[in-house]
Design a protein around this motif. Structure first.
Motif, short mmCIF file in Angstrom:
data_model
loop_
_atom_site.label_atom_id
_atom_site.label_comp_id
_atom_site.label_asym_id
_atom_site.label_seq_id
_atom_site.Cartn_x
_atom_site.Cartn_y
_atom_site.Cartn_z
N THR A 198 -2.57 1.79 -13.60
CA THR A 198 -3.65 0.95 -12.96
C THR A 198 -3.05 -0.56 -13.02
N HIS B 129 0.74 3.86 -2.98
CA HIS B 129 0.24 5.41 -2.65
C HIS B 129 1.29 6.29 -2.95
N THR B 130 2.59 6.05 -2.86
CA THR B 130 3.75 6.88 -3.11
C THR B 130 3.75 7.16 -4.69
N LYS B 131 3.65 6.18 -5.34
CA LYS B 131 3.46 6.19 -6.89
C LYS B 131 2.10 6.65 -7.62
N GLN B 132 1.09 6.62 -6.67
CA GLN B 132 -0.20 7.09 -6.97
C GLN B 132 -0.93 6.28 -8.20
N LEU B 133 -0.74 5.05 -7.73
CA LEU B 133 -1.41 4.02 -8.75
C LEU B 133 -2.81 3.56 -8.21
N LYS B 134 -3.69 3.12 -9.01
CA LYS B 134 -4.74 2.69 -8.99
C LYS B 134 -4.70 0.93 -8.90
N ALA C 223 3.36 6.44 -13.09
CA ALA C 223 2.51 6.97 -12.03
C ALA C 223 0.97 7.24 -12.77
N ASN C 224 0.18 7.09 -11.89
CA ASN C 224 -1.23 7.36 -12.22
C ASN C 224 -1.93 6.04 -12.97
N GLN D 238 0.97 -1.01 0.22
CA GLN D 238 0.01 0.00 0.02
C GLN D 238 0.76 1.22 0.07
N GLU D 239 1.98 1.25 0.84
CA GLU D 239 2.60 2.47 0.78
C GLU D 239 3.47 2.87 -0.58
N ARG D 240 3.76 1.64 -1.11
CA ARG D 240 4.45 2.05 -2.56
C ARG D 240 3.52 2.30 -3.68
#
Length: 791
Positions: free
Chosen positions: A697, A653-658, A694-695, A649-651
């Protein structure tokens, strides 16, 4: 009182007598006079209810019972005498009523009364006088009046008892005067013209005079040094207002300056005023001391870093400090005007220094209701629109009203949240470490441990609760360690390592054939960190490789030695490097500057990559050697995959992935090695994160198809060219595309393939450039020991 009653009766009797003359109803007039006289007797005598009944009986028999009525009047001490005269009674008539009066009055007063009757007959003016009775001590009040027909009526009332009452009242008055004179409080009375008509001795002492002199000379006034009219101003205000008036003045009494509370109250019946004064010099001194205390207290409040606002009982602001102005951004001049709480709240709302309210009127009402409901301090946190947080305390003020204390605690709560987050991250990190971790304090008691520690030593939470001592935990784990040799020596040596405060390592072989690497790390706070790494598999591999190296050719021996060196000579020091690096990264020994922190992070990342590489190489070598052992157990697919998602989850969240998770809760269980399954899924997820921009899926999912479980990981990353798909599961393979090169060893997919095949399954990969990649692993629901090299 009896005299007033008699006067009323006499006047009524006179009117009745005149009516009797005009109507020539003698008997009725006599009855009315008798009844009125009886009424006076009834008020005068005791037993009012009994006499009223008697009066009613007399009224019923008045017309026919004149003799009885006269006898009743005499019983009451009232005598009625009718004299017929015109101008002046003749001698015979005069002698007749004088003789009748002589039965009651003294001779001298009979003669005096006769002269008065003569005057009444001549001028018709009513007479009223007092006469002495024949018996010593008796006194009669005589009232006489003449009718228009010339008949004179005399009413004589025995007032001997009245004199006794007057004497009694006079004694009571003297007693009251004595009491008033004994009081230290000045008391006085003024006449209708506001002149002093009486005072007690305390008043005389206060004006340095005597009571007779004050009454005789109409002064001096208690308030000295001012004109008399000004000294009487308070009394005049009381008379004009029709109510008591109060004022405070300084006066000089016996050479001392005193402070008096003076009251003047009007006398409705007698006219004028009554006044008194109370010496409140001590109260003045107390008020002065209190004011000084309040001023000192206000100076202290002004110097505080806490916002203070005090509101009186009428909700008006009576005090505020500079911090209040600063915190709520209010105008000092406006606050000095004493606005109400509602007005202050409106001003704070305009400056957005209050939380947003769904019902503003209800909020204001609730705040104003605090003035009648708060008995103890109440505290709340105000979260303002700008993101700041204010600690708000309301408490009752000793002088009435409320005191509001406010403090900006935004920084403190931000730090607390950061600390809580950091603690949670550290706790989660410890809980998910492969190693078993325990921290023992300087007192030798367990302060912290992760679930791996309890599992490794077969301890339950009850045994770990309450901070057990290391000696207790060592005894609880004796069944796994004691080999029948010198147990006490091992136990004391193990406990001594806690107090040595030196880093050390040891390898421990348990009775259940598990092999552990133990590391003792002293911490800055005096505690000691112990990590236990289960290297049973590695140890067995080492031993197997060494055994086989004796029988294999030189290349096989070199291979075994290489694996042993990686396992023991590289990975163990590397764990030490990682441990020290983590300690430095967490700044246990002091703060690091930005560049140092950057270097430490690089060391830690590289060390972890190296450890991962070593582990992967070791796993591949173990598989190739046919020594990989799967620990098969029943696994909950949904829970296991969900747990793996939590690890990344942390990684993510850091990379802003869905991240999408597609797994039914009722998918069920299947037989597999949980550790290797997690390693498979983690490698796939790690690749998905690495190659997804980034961003983007990515997805993790599972489904059941017949007797198989399909687990897949997909991403929307750069993808793999079609011509390279056949090489993706080879060792150390990396894509040629610069976009697909994200670092790494190229062992991840190779390990995945080998682990899946050990379970009797298969791996497929689907990918296209710029469209992402999907890796699917198929596992049989039930594991067959013949599927893999070793089970």
């Amino acid at each position: 009182m009896a005299g007033i009653m008699f006067l009323s009766v006499a006047l009524a009797a006179k009117s009745a007598f005149a009516a009797w003359q005009a109507d020539e109803a003698a008997l009725l007039g006599v009855g009315i006079i008798a009844l009125l006289a009886i009424a006076a007797a009834i008020h005068w005598r005791a037993g009012l209810a009994h006499e009223r009944a008697r009066a009613e009986n007399l009224q019923k028999t008045a017309l026919g019972a004149r003799p009885a009525l006269e006898a009743e009047l005499k019983t009451a001490g009232i005598h009625v005498l009718n004299i017929h005269a015109k101008g002046a009674p003749d001698q015979a008539a005069r002698d007749g009523y004088i003789e009748a009066l002589s039965d009651l009055l003294a001779a001298e007063d009979c003669a005096r009364l006769g002269s008065a009757v003569d005057g009444l007959a001549q001028d018709g003016k009513a007479l009223s006088m007092r006469c002495a009775g024949r018996i010593d001590g008796e006194t009669y009040a005589v009232d006489g009046f003449a009718s228009s027909a010339g008949e004179i009526t005399l009413i004589l009332r025995d007032c001997t008892r009245e004199n006794d009452r007057n004497a009694e009242l006079s004694g009571e008055i003297d007693h009251l005067r004595t009491l008033f004179d004994a009081l230290e409080m000045p008391i006085w009375q003024r006449a209708a013209n506001l002149d002093l008509s009486w005072c007690n001795e305390s008043y005389a002492r206060h004006v340095d005079s005597s009571t007779p002199r004050v009454q005789r000379e109409n002064g001096p006034e208690l308030i000295s040094g001012v004109p008399r009219e000004e000294a009487r101003a308070l009394a005049r205000e009381a008379v004009e207002a029709g109510m008591a008036k109060r004022a405070r003045h300084h006066v000089v009494v016996a050479g001392e300056r005193r402070y008096l509370d003076i009251v003047e109250t009007p006398l409705e019946n007698a006219g004028g005023t009554a006044g008194w004064a109370h010496d409140i010099s001590d109260l003045e001194q107390a008020e002065a001391n209190l004011n000084r205390h309040i001023e000192a207290h206000a100076q202290v409040l002004q110097s505080l870093n806490t916002s203070i606002a005090i509101y009186a009982a009428d909700t008006r602001l009576i005090f505020f400090n500079s911090e209040f102005i600063k915190l709520f951004d209010l105008d000092e001049g406006w606050l000095a005007g004493g606005p109400t709480l509602s007005e202050v709240l409106e001003a704070e709302r305009e400056r957005r220094r209050l939380p947003e309210q769904a019902d503003w009127r209800l909020y204001k009402k609730r705040m104003n209701d605090l003035f009648t409901s708060v008995t103890e301090s109440e505290e709340e946190l105000l979260h303002l629109p700008d993101g700041s947080t204010i600690r708000h305390v309301v408490l009752p003020h000793p002088f009435g009203g409320l005191q509001f204390m406010s403090q900006d605690v935004t920084d403190r709560y931000t730090l607390e949240r950061s600390y809580s987050t950091l603690t949670a991250v550290q706790r989660a990190t410890l809980d998910n470490l492969f190693e078993a971790v325990a921290v023992f304090g300087a007192d030798g008691k367990l302060k912290l441990s992760n679930p791996g520690f309890a599992t490794l030593w077969e301890l339950d939470q009850e045994q770990l609760a309450g901070e057990p001592h290391i000696a207790e935990i060592t005894e609880l784990s004796r069944k796994l360690i004691d080999d029948g040799e010198d147990w006490e020596n091992y136990k004391s040596h193990h406990i001594a390592r806690i107090s040595e405060r030196a880093r050390s390592t040891m390898r421990l072989q348990r009775r259940d054939e598990k092999v552990l690497d133990c590391t003792y790390v002293p911490l800055p706070d005096g505690a000691t960190l112990i990590t236990y790494l289960d290297i049973t598999d590695s140890f067995h591999v080492e031993r197997a490789l060494r055994d086989r190296a004796l029988a294999l050719e030189a290349t096989d021996r070199l291979k075994s030695e290489f694996i042993a060196n990686i396992s023991y000579e590289l990975r163990t020091p590397l764990n030490t490097v990682i441990g020290f690096t983590e300690i430095l990264a967490n700044q246990y020994f002091g703060q690091l500057n930005e560049r140092q922190q950057e270097y430490i992070s690089g060391i830690l990342q590289s060390s972890q990559q190296l450890l991962s590489l070593i582990n992967n190489i070791l796993d591949l070598a173990t598989i190739e050697a046919g020594l990989m052992v799967l620990e098969i157990e029943s696994i909950d697919v949904h829970a296991t995959l969900l747990n793996m998602l939590n690890l990344i989850q942390e990684r993510v969240h850091t990379k802003q992935l869905k991240v999408e998770f597609e797994c039914s809760r009722d998918i069920g269980r299947f037989e597999a090695d949980e550790r290797r399954l997690k390693q498979i899924v983690f490698n796939l997820l790690n690749n998905a994160i690495k190659y997804t921009p980034a961003n983007g899926t990515m997805a993790l999912g599972a489904r059941r198809e017949g007797d198989d479980i399909h687990i897949w990981v997909s991403n929307s990353g750069v993808g793999i060219a079609h011509e390279e798909l056949g090489q993706v599961f080879e060792r150390f393979w990396q894509a040629d595309s610069p976009l697909a090169r994200q670092g790494g060893t190229g062992l991840g997919l190779s390990l995945v393939k080998n682990f899946v095949e050990l379970h009797g399954g298969a791996v497929t990969l689907e990918s296209a450039p710029d469209k992402g990649t999907t890796v699917t692993c198929m596992f049989p629901v039930r594991h067959d020991s013949s599927d893999g090299p070793a089970v």
